[in-house]
Design a protein around this motif. Structure first.
Motif, PDB file in Angstrom:
ATOM      1  N   PRO A  14       0.831  -1.201   0.000  1.00 56.02           N
ATOM      2  CA  PRO A  14       0.000   0.000   0.000  1.00 56.02           C
ATOM      3  C   PRO A  14       0.867   1.253   0.000  1.00 56.02           C
ATOM      4  O   PRO A  14       2.095   1.172   0.161  1.00 56.02           O
ATOM      5  N   VAL A  15       0.229   2.395  -0.154  1.00 53.88           N
ATOM      6  CA  VAL A  15       0.950   3.664  -0.307  1.00 53.88           C
ATOM      7  C   VAL A  15       0.529   4.633   0.792  1.00 53.88           C
ATOM      8  O   VAL A  15      -0.657   4.744   1.120  1.00 53.88           O
ATOM      9  N   LEU A  16       1.514   5.345   1.333  1.00 53.03           N
ATOM     10  CA  LEU A  16       1.265   6.450   2.254  1.00 53.03           C
ATOM     11  C   LEU A  16       1.980   7.682   1.725  1.00 53.03           C
ATOM     12  O   LEU A  16       3.209   7.711   1.650  1.00 53.03           O
ATOM     13  N   VAL A  17       1.211   8.690   1.333  1.00 51.99           N
ATOM     14  CA  VAL A  17       1.762   9.959   0.877  1.00 51.99           C
ATOM     15  C   VAL A  17       1.779  10.914   2.066  1.00 51.99           C
ATOM     16  O   VAL A  17       0.741  11.149   2.695  1.00 51.99           O
ATOM     17  N   LEU A  18       2.960  11.453   2.385  1.00 52.37           N
ATOM     18  CA  LEU A  18       3.107  12.341   3.533  1.00 52.37           C
ATOM     19  C   LEU A  18       3.499  13.746   3.099  1.00 52.37           C
ATOM     20  O   LEU A  18       4.336  13.919   2.207  1.00 52.37           O
ATOM     21  N   VAL A  19       2.916  14.731   3.761  1.00 52.86           N
ATOM     22  CA  VAL A  19       3.208  16.135   3.478  1.00 52.86           C
ATOM     23  C   VAL A  19       3.740  16.786   4.748  1.00 52.86           C
ATOM     24  O   VAL A  19       3.194  16.578   5.846  1.00 52.86           O
ATOM     25  N   ALA A  20       4.805  17.561   4.608  1.00 55.71           N
ATOM     26  CA  ALA A  20       5.449  18.198   5.765  1.00 55.71           C
ATOM     27  C   ALA A  20       4.718  19.483   6.158  1.00 55.71           C
ATOM     28  O   ALA A  20       3.745  19.907   5.518  1.00 55.71           O
TER      29      ALA A  20
ATOM     30  N   GLY B  23      -4.765  -3.237   4.188  1.00 59.73           N
ATOM     31  CA  GLY B  23      -4.434  -4.620   3.863  1.00 59.73           C
ATOM     32  C   GLY B  23      -3.201  -5.124   4.570  1.00 59.73           C
ATOM     33  O   GLY B  23      -2.579  -6.103   4.134  1.00 59.73           O
ATOM     34  N   LEU B  24      -2.847  -4.498   5.696  1.00 62.99           N
ATOM     35  CA  LEU B  24      -1.636  -4.867   6.413  1.00 62.99           C
ATOM     36  C   LEU B  24      -1.908  -5.654   7.683  1.00 62.99           C
ATOM     37  O   LEU B  24      -0.976  -6.042   8.384  1.00 62.99           O
ATOM     38  N   SER B  25      -3.166  -5.830   8.015  1.00 64.36           N
ATOM     39  CA  SER B  25      -3.543  -6.663   9.167  1.00 64.36           C
ATOM     40  C   SER B  25      -5.000  -7.052   9.023  1.00 64.36           C
ATOM     41  O   SER B  25      -5.724  -6.479   8.196  1.00 64.36           O
ATOM     42  N   ARG B  26      -5.437  -7.992   9.838  1.00 62.99           N
ATOM     43  CA  ARG B  26      -6.827  -8.439   9.782  1.00 62.99           C
ATOM     44  C   ARG B  26      -7.658  -7.758  10.856  1.00 62.99           C
ATOM     45  O   ARG B  26      -7.136  -7.340  11.858  1.00 62.99           O
TER      46      ARG B  26
ATOM     47  N   LEU C 168      -1.089   4.273  11.970  1.00 65.48           N
ATOM     48  CA  LEU C 168      -0.942   3.176  11.011  1.00 65.48           C
ATOM     49  C   LEU C 168      -1.549   1.881  11.547  1.00 65.48           C
ATOM     50  O   LEU C 168      -2.133   1.103  10.780  1.00 65.48           O
ATOM     51  N   ASP C 169      -1.424   1.656  12.844  1.00 61.76           N
ATOM     52  CA  ASP C 169      -2.060   0.473  13.433  1.00 61.76           C
ATOM     53  C   ASP C 169      -3.573   0.516  13.216  1.00 61.76           C
ATOM     54  O   ASP C 169      -4.194  -0.503  12.906  1.00 61.76           O
ATOM     55  N   TRP C 170      -4.153   1.695  13.400  1.00 60.04           N
ATOM     56  CA  TRP C 170      -5.599   1.851  13.239  1.00 60.04           C
ATOM     57  C   TRP C 170      -6.019   1.666  11.777  1.00 60.04           C
ATOM     58  O   TRP C 170      -7.058   1.085  11.489  1.00 60.04           O
ATOM     59  N   LEU C 171      -5.177   2.150  10.850  1.00 57.70           N
ATOM     60  CA  LEU C 171      -5.504   2.066   9.428  1.00 57.70           C
ATOM     61  C   LEU C 171      -5.085   0.741   8.798  1.00 57.70           C
ATOM     62  O   LEU C 171      -5.489   0.447   7.665  1.00 57.70           O
ATOM     63  N   ALA C 172      -4.288  -0.046   9.505  1.00 61.91           N
ATOM     64  CA  ALA C 172      -3.710  -1.263   8.922  1.00 61.91           C
ATOM     65  C   ALA C 172      -4.732  -2.192   8.266  1.00 61.91           C
ATOM     66  O   ALA C 172      -4.484  -2.694   7.161  1.00 61.91           O
ATOM     67  N   PRO C 173      -5.887  -2.478   8.867  1.00 66.03           N
ATOM     68  CA  PRO C 173      -6.854  -3.360   8.191  1.00 66.03           C
ATOM     69  C   PRO C 173      -7.318  -2.803   6.849  1.00 66.03           C
ATOM     70  O   PRO C 173      -7.430  -3.544   5.862  1.00 66.03           O
ATOM     71  N   ALA C 174      -7.572  -1.497   6.798  1.00 64.43           N
ATOM     72  CA  ALA C 174      -8.010  -0.884   5.539  1.00 64.43           C
ATOM     73  C   ALA C 174      -6.907  -0.914   4.490  1.00 64.43           C
ATOM     74  O   ALA C 174      -7.195  -1.048   3.290  1.00 64.43           O
TER      75      ALA C 174
ATOM     76  N   ALA D 218       8.303  -4.375  11.621  1.00 63.58           N
ATOM     77  CA  ALA D 218       8.720  -5.421  12.550  1.00 63.58           C
ATOM     78  C   ALA D 218       7.528  -6.063  13.255  1.00 63.58           C
ATOM     79  O   ALA D 218       7.559  -7.235  13.614  1.00 63.58           O
ATOM     80  N   ALA D 219       6.471  -5.272  13.418  1.00 61.96           N
ATOM     81  CA  ALA D 219       5.274  -5.774  14.107  1.00 61.96           C
ATOM     82  C   ALA D 219       4.233  -6.344  13.148  1.00 61.96           C
ATOM     83  O   ALA D 219       3.204  -6.849  13.593  1.00 61.96           O
ATOM     84  N   HIS D 220       4.481  -6.244  11.842  1.00 62.14           N
ATOM     85  CA  HIS D 220       3.500  -6.691  10.850  1.00 62.14           C
ATOM     86  C   HIS D 220       4.146  -7.581   9.786  1.00 62.14           C
ATOM     87  O   HIS D 220       3.983  -7.354   8.586  1.00 62.14           O
ATOM     88  N   GLU D 221       4.902  -8.565  10.240  1.00 61.33           N
ATOM     89  CA  GLU D 221       5.485  -9.571   9.360  1.00 61.33           C
ATOM     90  C   GLU D 221       6.332  -8.965   8.245  1.00 61.33           C
ATOM     91  O   GLU D 221       6.353  -9.455   7.120  1.00 61.33           O
ATOM     92  N   GLY D 222       7.020  -7.875   8.564  1.00 61.26           N
ATOM     93  CA  GLY D 222       7.916  -7.239   7.602  1.00 61.26           C
ATOM     94  C   GLY D 222       7.243  -6.311   6.614  1.00 61.26           C
ATOM     95  O   GLY D 222       7.898  -5.807   5.692  1.00 61.26           O
ATOM     96  N   LEU D 223       5.956  -6.059   6.796  1.00 63.95           N
ATOM     97  CA  LEU D 223       5.203  -5.240   5.838  1.00 63.95           C
ATOM     98  C   LEU D 223       4.948  -3.832   6.367  1.00 63.95           C
ATOM     99  O   LEU D 223       4.673  -3.648   7.553  1.00 63.95           O
TER     100      LEU D 223
END
Length: 227
Positions: free
Chosen positions: A2-8, A224-227, A216-222, A32-37
């Motif tokens: 997936p993609v994360l676009v960040l703006v300063a 596709g990085l966690s169930r 990111l933990d909260w967004l991870a299911p959306a 490290a907490a998400h199987e290397g993803l």
């Protein structure tokens, strides 16, 4: 990935996410907490210079809205090995960048259905005087500015497939106030909303350092990085 676009923030530069925001450390910890993803992180230069302020929108000043909604995604898809499915894309930012993330989420939910707004404003501005902002960027046309002002856009739409994570310093009275307004508008528009006030913090890069991982933990299911 997936993609994360960040703006300063503004004034500032994309490098601030690396130096002040510690984003590389955050992404390593997330992986490290998400199987290397972890998401592929792209940090575009929205303002072109440290003191520049495009307000992250199309106006007489710049076409920064088109840049982030069209040009940057096109470059990402043709240059990087990423998942092109919009549901797995997110946009985030700190301060000016947080406002920018809110704008993209409100105006372009088909491109950025997930957003991370860290200490952002309720709408873009060139200074404290809204009328001066409208005069400089839209030739005094308030209706044209309102048509791309994020909270007004949210009020006119429905965003049942969007989500936004909002964080601000508990000691940052001005920006925690913006957070409350934004959270209310986003919830009324149908977005999934998570709000966080960081104890003992004001308006600083400590907010991204402490909250990007939880966001990111909260967004991870959306994403596709966690169930």
């Amino acid at each position: 990935m997936p993609v994360l676009v960040l703006v300063a923030g503004q004034p500032g530069s994309p490098a601030d996410w690396i130096t002040a925001g510690g984003v590389a450390t955050t992404m390593d910890a997330f992986a490290a907490a998400h199987e290397g993803l972890a998401p592929v992180v792209v940090i575009p230069d929205v303002n072109g210079s440290a003191p520049g302020n495009t307000m992250c929108m199309d106006s007489k000043i710049a076409n920064a809205g088109t840049y982030l909604a069209t040009d940057v995604p096109a470059w990402i898809k043709t240059t990087l090995r990423v998942d092109p499915v919009p549901a797995r894309w997110a946009v985030g930012g700190f301060s000016f960048g947080g406002t920018c993330a809110l704008q993209m989420a409100a105006l372009h939910p088909d491109i950025y259905p997930s957003a991370i707004d860290l200490s952002g404003e309720a709408e873009p501005a060139l200074g404290p005087d809204r009328s001066a902002t409208i005069a400089q960027a839209f030739g005094g046309n308030t209706a044209a500015f309102d048509a791309v002002s994020p909270l007004k856009v949210l009020a006119a739409g429905h965003y049942s497939h969007s989500r936004i994570y909002l964080a601000a310093g508990a000691q940052d009275g001005t920006f925690s106030g913006y957070q409350a307004r934004t959270a209310d508008a986003a919830a009324k528009a149908g977005m999934s909303v998570r709000t966080v006030l960081v104890p003992g913090q004001g308006h600083s890069w400590e907010i991204p350092r402490q909250t990007m991982g939880p966001a990111l933990d909260w967004l991870a299911p959306a994403l596709g990085l966690s169930r």
